[in-house]
Scaffold this motif. Structure first.
Motif, PDB file in Angstrom:
ATOM      1  N   PHE A  53       0.842  -1.198   0.000  1.00  0.00           N
ATOM      2  CA  PHE A  53       0.000   0.000   0.000  1.00  0.00           C
ATOM      3  C   PHE A  53       0.878   1.250   0.000  1.00  0.00           C
ATOM      4  CE2 PHE A  53      -2.378  -3.514   1.672  1.00  0.00           C
ATOM      5  CZ  PHE A  53      -3.633  -3.370   1.093  1.00  0.00           C
ATOM      6  N   PRO A  54       0.316   2.399  -0.409  1.00  0.00           N
ATOM      7  CA  PRO A  54       1.154   3.599  -0.591  1.00  0.00           C
ATOM      8  C   PRO A  54       1.857   4.090   0.674  1.00  0.00           C
ATOM      9  CG  PRO A  54      -0.945   3.882  -1.706  1.00  0.00           C
ATOM     10  CD  PRO A  54      -1.054   2.622  -0.888  1.00  0.00           C
ATOM     11  N   LEU A  55       3.051   4.623   0.442  1.00  0.00           N
ATOM     12  CA  LEU A  55       3.864   5.242   1.490  1.00  0.00           C
ATOM     13  C   LEU A  55       3.204   6.485   2.065  1.00  0.00           C
ATOM     14  CD1 LEU A  55       6.748   5.675   2.840  1.00  0.00           C
ATOM     15  CD2 LEU A  55       7.270   7.090   0.850  1.00  0.00           C
ATOM     16  N   LEU A  56       2.552   7.247   1.184  1.00  0.00           N
ATOM     17  CA  LEU A  56       2.020   8.545   1.599  1.00  0.00           C
ATOM     18  C   LEU A  56       0.518   8.468   1.839  1.00  0.00           C
ATOM     19  CD1 LEU A  56       3.987  10.892  -0.821  1.00  0.00           C
ATOM     20  CD2 LEU A  56       4.564  10.215   1.519  1.00  0.00           C
ATOM     21  N   ILE A  57       0.082   9.137   2.889  1.00  0.00           N
ATOM     22  CA  ILE A  57      -1.312   9.094   3.306  1.00  0.00           C
ATOM     23  C   ILE A  57      -1.873  10.518   3.328  1.00  0.00           C
ATOM     24  CG2 ILE A  57      -2.824   8.546   5.266  1.00  0.00           C
ATOM     25  CD1 ILE A  57      -0.937   6.296   5.986  1.00  0.00           C
ATOM     26  N   PRO A  58      -3.036  10.744   2.707  1.00  0.00           N
ATOM     27  CA  PRO A  58      -3.627  12.087   2.769  1.00  0.00           C
ATOM     28  C   PRO A  58      -3.874  12.479   4.226  1.00  0.00           C
ATOM     29  CG  PRO A  58      -4.785  10.709   1.168  1.00  0.00           C
ATOM     30  CD  PRO A  58      -3.874   9.800   1.927  1.00  0.00           C
ATOM     31  N   LYS A  59      -3.543  13.689   4.538  1.00  0.00           N
ATOM     32  CA  LYS A  59      -3.659  14.174   5.913  1.00  0.00           C
ATOM     33  C   LYS A  59      -5.053  13.919   6.486  1.00  0.00           C
ATOM     34  CE  LYS A  59      -4.424  18.360   6.732  1.00  0.00           C
ATOM     35  NZ  LYS A  59      -4.405  19.824   6.634  1.00  0.00           N
ATOM     36  N   SER A  60      -6.065  14.123   5.663  1.00  0.00           N
ATOM     37  CA  SER A  60      -7.442  13.998   6.157  1.00  0.00           C
ATOM     38  C   SER A  60      -7.794  12.585   6.599  1.00  0.00           C
ATOM     39  CB  SER A  60      -8.425  14.446   5.068  1.00  0.00           C
ATOM     40  OG  SER A  60      -8.255  13.623   3.924  1.00  0.00           O
ATOM     41  N   TYR A  61      -7.089  11.577   6.037  1.00  0.00           N
ATOM     42  CA  TYR A  61      -7.374  10.188   6.424  1.00  0.00           C
ATOM     43  C   TYR A  61      -7.146   9.968   7.913  1.00  0.00           C
ATOM     44  CZ  TYR A  61      -7.834   8.136   1.738  1.00  0.00           C
ATOM     45  OH  TYR A  61      -8.256   7.780   0.490  1.00  0.00           O
ATOM     46  N   LEU A  62      -6.123  10.634   8.440  1.00  0.00           N
ATOM     47  CA  LEU A  62      -5.780  10.424   9.847  1.00  0.00           C
ATOM     48  C   LEU A  62      -6.926  10.819  10.773  1.00  0.00           C
ATOM     49  CD1 LEU A  62      -2.073  11.657  10.003  1.00  0.00           C
ATOM     50  CD2 LEU A  62      -2.894   9.312   9.884  1.00  0.00           C
ATOM     51  N   SER A  63      -7.702  11.801  10.336  1.00  0.00           N
ATOM     52  CA  SER A  63      -8.769  12.310  11.204  1.00  0.00           C
ATOM     53  C   SER A  63     -10.021  11.454  11.186  1.00  0.00           C
ATOM     54  CB  SER A  63      -9.159  13.732  10.776  1.00  0.00           C
ATOM     55  OG  SER A  63      -8.022  14.524  10.580  1.00  0.00           O
ATOM     56  N   SER A 101      -4.423   4.119  -6.060  1.00  0.00           N
ATOM     57  CA  SER A 101      -4.853   4.444  -4.700  1.00  0.00           C
ATOM     58  C   SER A 101      -5.434   5.846  -4.689  1.00  0.00           C
ATOM     59  CB  SER A 101      -3.666   4.384  -3.755  1.00  0.00           C
ATOM     60  OG  SER A 101      -2.881   5.557  -3.898  1.00  0.00           O
ATOM     61  N   ALA A 102      -5.875   6.257  -3.531  1.00  0.00           N
ATOM     62  CA  ALA A 102      -6.415   7.609  -3.382  1.00  0.00           C
ATOM     63  C   ALA A 102      -5.312   8.653  -3.497  1.00  0.00           C
ATOM     64  CB  ALA A 102      -7.115   7.729  -2.031  1.00  0.00           C
ATOM     65  N   VAL A 103      -4.042   8.225  -3.362  1.00  0.00           N
ATOM     66  CA  VAL A 103      -2.931   9.165  -3.459  1.00  0.00           C
ATOM     67  C   VAL A 103      -2.456   9.200  -4.909  1.00  0.00           C
ATOM     68  CG1 VAL A 103      -0.649   9.775  -2.586  1.00  0.00           C
ATOM     69  CG2 VAL A 103      -2.275   8.564  -1.108  1.00  0.00           C
ATOM     70  N   ARG A 104      -2.521  10.358  -5.509  1.00  0.00           N
ATOM     71  CA  ARG A 104      -2.192  10.526  -6.928  1.00  0.00           C
ATOM     72  C   ARG A 104      -0.908   9.792  -7.333  1.00  0.00           C
ATOM     73  NH1 ARG A 104      -0.087  13.423  -9.260  1.00  0.00           N
ATOM     74  NH2 ARG A 104      -0.570  13.579 -11.453  1.00  0.00           N
ATOM     75  N   GLY A 105      -1.006   8.902  -8.310  1.00  0.00           N
ATOM     76  CA  GLY A 105       0.185   8.289  -8.855  1.00  0.00           C
ATOM     77  C   GLY A 105       0.754   7.142  -8.040  1.00  0.00           C
ATOM     78  N   CYS A 106       0.195   6.891  -6.872  1.00  0.00           N
ATOM     79  CA  CYS A 106       0.681   5.776  -6.038  1.00  0.00           C
ATOM     80  C   CYS A 106      -0.274   4.601  -6.182  1.00  0.00           C
ATOM     81  CB  CYS A 106       0.774   6.191  -4.576  1.00  0.00           C
ATOM     82  SG  CYS A 106       1.993   7.483  -4.308  1.00  0.00           S
ATOM     83  N   MET A 107       0.292   3.414  -6.363  1.00  0.00           N
ATOM     84  CA  MET A 107      -0.555   2.253  -6.596  1.00  0.00           C
ATOM     85  C   MET A 107      -0.641   1.365  -5.357  1.00  0.00           C
ATOM     86  SD  MET A 107       1.905  -0.184  -8.992  1.00  0.00           S
ATOM     87  CE  MET A 107       3.682  -0.156  -8.665  1.00  0.00           C
ATOM     88  N   VAL A 108      -1.694   0.563  -5.326  1.00  0.00           N
ATOM     89  CA  VAL A 108      -1.790  -0.537  -4.377  1.00  0.00           C
ATOM     90  C   VAL A 108      -1.443  -1.797  -5.154  1.00  0.00           C
ATOM     91  CG1 VAL A 108      -3.347  -1.919  -2.951  1.00  0.00           C
ATOM     92  CG2 VAL A 108      -3.595   0.581  -3.018  1.00  0.00           C
ATOM     93  N   ILE A 109      -0.442  -2.544  -4.709  1.00  0.00           N
ATOM     94  CA  ILE A 109      -0.142  -3.823  -5.342  1.00  0.00           C
ATOM     95  C   ILE A 109      -0.934  -4.887  -4.586  1.00  0.00           C
ATOM     96  CG2 ILE A 109       1.659  -5.430  -6.077  1.00  0.00           C
ATOM     97  CD1 ILE A 109       3.655  -3.149  -5.902  1.00  0.00           C
TER      98      ILE A 109
END
Ligand code: ZN
Ligand code: ZN
Lengths: 491, 491
Positions: free
Chosen positions: A66-76, B29-37
């Motif tokens: 799963f992606p390294l980066l998480i949208p800030k809003s997800y945390l809330s 994924s929800a993060v632009r350009g980042c995929m879920v494998i």
């Protein structure tokens, strides 16, 4: 070399720090709080990974990423989770650099500001549950048993190699189930997997227990843990397994239609161990000469050191020991033949002791004449001379003995360092003068737990799973209590 | 299911995108350009990793781990490197969030601004060479042969699953040597390892070559590459191996004292392959029914589907096929017994075709009576009935045949799509109407190379290593040329 390794009895903390560096396990990087895991250290971590990965697959789990980066809003989105994790974390605000106008290097391009900041994952529940929403529609999609091997980041002010670093490597399992009982069973199953790994591979005995509300994972209904004890009497949490209830399913609206076509929220678990286990492994067994590694996780299980003058002697020794090396390797045992010619045997012995290689085989001129080798075990430092005939079986047996002995030694220490305290004075005295786990009555309130922590730095490590029920009085408040809990100072 | 999978001949690009999703390999994924494998896709990547990791270790390399975040200033230290990598990257500027004053969630804490911004690694040369400075003092510390499995990030505006994503997984080898010739040999050795892997495991034939100056890795003296061809005639760079000269050693001041005690700069290499290989694997072999996986990388190599009515028939079939499954598994072959009871055989067949399982074994009532099974191979879709006796050997042979056939089919396609062009008109015509690699004369200048790219979108994929020398004239400028180079449109 061990030269300059502080003694544990003089300064346990300095001993650990120096050992990690001198044994080539890890070092600090130029980036605050982020470590470099060196090849020898990484080789141990790889063995841990391979073992755990097999255990996860044997219990039906698959890996994903799963992606390294998480949208800030997800945390809330999950109310408790945000309090636990939306704090000290690395925040990505821009996606481009540009050359500085004054030619001084590169600068952040202010035009490349993200609409919503992204967080380097401190843990992945949020991004994973937002994905599970699309993966789960029906009871046929459950259970979903997924694990991820990944790097995560939690900005830490005070860091120590392996024990607390801003970036660390770990695995995080995230499962989804149709029923509460199945999710609880999964949580407990993974706790057992962790305990099995800690005890039977790392050689580290652990107490299985449940955390108090105060020490629970942010977003969990229950956090189970395994707690180990280090040689200085401090506790180390070696793994956690969380029953998440329907918290994340509700936060991310993950529902499934059951066999009666009724929509229900999914039940979840998550569980993880990290490169922190490296710290536990090192601190549980090693001594003033260096690392002591359990054979099952040692990158080099056997080292063979020839003791010779001149090429002719070396050739003769090599001819005798190469078949042994070959036979051991065919049995799946990793063997290093150390024929580095610029170093003296004494230096090599100390070097492999520092590196914790379980079994050392040495062969010199007299051995050559007698058809013998000298075998030393790292854990007890016992040395014996053996006939070449049968030496493979001897080494195999020795590796088993060492694995068992390391565990038993740690177990004896742990058993002799679980002590009951009947009063707060006794509690403080034990903490100060003996250390270890202190089994004491507690009134069950977060207030008391925090007061004790404030006064003594001891925390409740866990309420053991197989805990005996007995009436008693809280050591701090005197209020009634139905069981003892385990307190300790902890890493 | 294959339902809705576009045909390659109608829309190759849509076919690929849909196949990646429908075969459960990856998703956005929800993060632009980042995929879920997804688990099935990750299982293929794991097989690639395990195979490559063994090849790296067999050639003397060890794994290690370096920090995710790189100080911004590091990127500027190597003059060419900064131009290549200090552009589209994720920039960490803060290390803390806090609750918004208006209770609307969390916001970046302006007081937690970093003194120096950190970059999520786009590649790790800089942080690794800054570390090597401390690891290397003497010729005895060389060669240093290290590999890292990691995630990296390059901010991409147009992304496609596996082929171009902002975050991707990869391995990056970084080696340091005492001499130029040793570093060059390492660079070429790793190119051979990649070619071996591509051809003998992925079943994808590759051209080994060297990049032009224009296509070189930023900071390298020479970039070697393997270039594969997809079924639409476009090229895909499947791996690169860089000879770095002393560029990074000079940028990070990494010197060693040689045997004569003279201080010299170290020679370096780096080499990498990424989850992009998943894209190559999918596009090279798959068809309108779904994935076609080479047996050596298929997570499930054999699927057994019982065709039955009622529990009694299922039990009878199970009794016959379980021993086959067991025997195959003992031979290291992964076998799935698909006894899902809610799905019809036809659905299962299509599902496993979509997933690219190389061999399908079916057993129905008539097979049960005759002591036979029906075996279908995924690559050619041939089906045959076999006696149970000897079926294990049949399947073993079939797996080998499929591995070879997949490669040969791709090789035939590739061979028939390397075409010589003698004029620019012919060049454009070939590009437009046939595709593939076009072998043409080029005058050796970056200017011409870029002009051709501008006019046709074709780039020079490489100058093949075993290239024939022949006098000719550049297809664009007519200037003299001593060899043909390979042009293609590329992924
Ligand atoms: Zn004690
Ligand atoms: Zn064609």
């Amino acid at each position: 070399m061990a030269k300059g390794l502080p003694k544990r009895s003089d300064d346990y903390s300095a001993w650990y720090n120096e050992l990690v560096k001198k044994a080539d396990l890890a070092e600090n990087s130029a980036v605050r709080g982020c470590m470099v895991i060196k090849p020898y250290g990484y080789a141990i971590w790889e063995k841990m990974q391979q073992t755990l990965d097999k255990m996860f697959k044997d219990t039906g789990h698959s890996n994903a990423y799963f992606p390294l980066l998480i949208p800030k809003s997800y945390l809330s989105k999950e109310a408790d989770h945000v309090d636990g994790f939306a704090k000290e974390c690395a925040v990505v605000t821009h996606y481009r650099l540009k050359n500085a106008d004054d030619g001084s290097g590169v600068v952040v391009d202010p035009e490349a500001k993200l609409d919503e900041e992204l967080i380097v994952r401190p843990t992945s529940e949020t991004v994973i549950w937002s994905t599970y929403k699309n993966w789960i529609q029906s009871y046929r999609d459950l259970p979903l048993l997924v694990n991820q091997w990944a790097n995560v980041m939690r900005w830490e002010m005070r860091t120590r190699l392996f024990l607390r670093t801003s970036e660390f490597l770990w695995q995080e399992g995230h499962t989804a189930h149709a029923t509460k009982s199945e999710a609880v069973a999964e949580t407990k199953q993974m706790l057992e997997v962790y305990a099995d790994f800690a005890e039977n591979f790392m050689g580290v005995p652990v107490v299985k227990g449940v955390k108090t509300a105060n020490e629970r994972f942010a977003g969990a209904v229950d956090t189970f843990c395994i707690e180990a004890m280090m040689q200085d009497g401090k506790a180390l949490q070696a793994g956690t397994s969380h029953f998440l209830g329907q918290n994340f399913a509700k936060a991310f609206d993950v529902k499934f239609s059951d066999k009666d076509n009724k929509l229900e929220h999914v039940w979840g678990t998550s569980w993880g161990v990290s490169t922190r286990l490296m710290g536990a492994l090192i601190m549980a067994h090693s001594d003033d000469e260096g690392l002591v590694l359990p054979p099952k996780l040692a990158p080099i299980q056997v080292v063979i050191v020839p003791i010779y003058k001149g090429q002719e002697q070396l050739d003769a020794i090599t001819e005798k020991v190469k078949p042994i090396q070959k036979t051991l390797q065919n049995l799946g045992i990793s063997v290093k033949f150390d024929d580095r010619d610029s170093l003296r045997p004494g230096f090599k012995f100390a070097d492999w002791e520092l590196k914790g290689v379980p079994v050392r085989v040495a062969m010199g001129q007299r051995d050559l004449e007698n058809g013998t080798v000298e075998i030393a075990r790292r854990d007890t430092k016992e040395k014996n001379t053996y006939q070449l005939d049968g030496v493979v079986e001897t080494i195999q047996q020795l590796l088993e003995d060492i694995q068992a002995n390391i565990f038993n030694k740690a177990l004896d220490y742990r058993e002799s360092h679980i002590t009951k305290a009947e009063s707060f004075d006794e509690f403080k005295d034990l903490l100060e003068n003996k250390g270890g786990f202190i089994a004491a009555h507690w009134d069950g309130t977060t207030e008391t737990e925090e007061k004790i922590k404030e006064l003594t730095k001891a925390t409740i490590r866990c309420i053991p799973l197989d805990n005996e029920q007995e009436d008693g009085k809280c050591i701090l408040t005197g209020n009634p209590s139905s069981q003892r809990v385990l307190f300790a100072k902890a890493y």
